[in-house]
Design a protein around this motif. Structure first.
Motif, short mmCIF file in Angstrom:
data_model
loop_
_atom_site.label_atom_id
_atom_site.label_comp_id
_atom_site.label_asym_id
_atom_site.label_seq_id
_atom_site.Cartn_x
_atom_site.Cartn_y
_atom_site.Cartn_z
N GLU A 1 37.06 40.42 33.30
CA GLU A 1 38.46 40.72 33.02
C GLU A 1 39.23 40.85 34.32
O GLU A 1 38.69 41.29 35.33
N SER A 2 40.50 40.47 34.24
CA SER A 2 41.38 40.63 35.38
C SER A 2 42.47 41.63 35.03
O SER A 2 42.74 41.89 33.85
N LEU A 3 43.09 42.15 36.07
CA LEU A 3 44.20 43.08 35.90
C LEU A 3 45.11 42.88 37.10
O LEU A 3 44.64 42.83 38.24
N GLU B 1 41.56 31.21 33.11
CA GLU B 1 41.87 32.55 32.62
C GLU B 1 42.89 32.48 31.50
O GLU B 1 43.81 31.67 31.53
N ASP B 2 42.71 33.34 30.50
CA ASP B 2 43.69 33.55 29.43
C ASP B 2 44.20 34.97 29.57
O ASP B 2 43.41 35.90 29.75
N TYR B 3 45.52 35.13 29.47
CA TYR B 3 46.10 36.47 29.49
C TYR B 3 47.31 36.48 28.58
O TYR B 3 47.70 35.44 28.03
N GLY C 1 43.66 40.09 31.55
CA GLY C 1 43.26 38.75 31.16
C GLY C 1 41.75 38.67 31.09
O GLY C 1 41.04 39.58 31.53
N SER C 2 41.25 37.57 30.54
CA SER C 2 39.80 37.32 30.58
C SER C 2 39.60 36.01 31.31
O SER C 2 40.32 35.04 31.08
#
Length: 116
Positions: free
Chosen positions: A99-101, A12-14, A108-109
């Motif tokens: 996507e994350s939250l 993950e990138d955020y 993030g993706s």
């Protein structure tokens, strides 16, 4: 479609850094349960190893995982960790992207790739 049960690699990138680890999933019908263990590199100065327990579901190609609790496995300093939620799409039987939250509002993706 094959079950999502098994081991998945996670990246993950955020906005604050990157995370990399493994997701262990068990699928029961549309329900998903498991845990994700990852190393998070925050601003390249501090790294944290976290384990989050997750619950979720698959609905068509939509996959949602919500962390319900966490353990800090390793951290150089004391931290308060915000639970994550991952919403993704099953691109094929080996790839979930989305996507994350977290509860702080950090987006993030991510990608999960199933280990054969």
């Amino acid at each position: 479609m094959d079950s999502l049960s098994g081991k998945w690699l996670y990246e993950e990138d955020y906005s604050y850094g990157k995370a990399k680890g493994e997701l262990f999933l068990k699928q029961i019908g549309k329900r998903l349960i498991g845990k994700i263990i990852f190393l998070e590199n925050i601003d390249s100065s501090n790294s944290v190893m976290v384990q989050e327990f997750v619950e979720g579901e698959i609905n068509g190609s939509q996959v949602i995982l919500q962390a319900t609790e966490y353990d800090i496995i390793h951290s150089d300093q004391s931290i308060f960790y915000e639970l994550d939620c991952w919403k993704g799409v099953l691109l094929n039987e080996f790839t979930i992207e989305g996507e994350s939250l977290d509860n702080q509002g950090i987006y993030g993706s991510f990608i999960f790739q199933k280990v054969q």
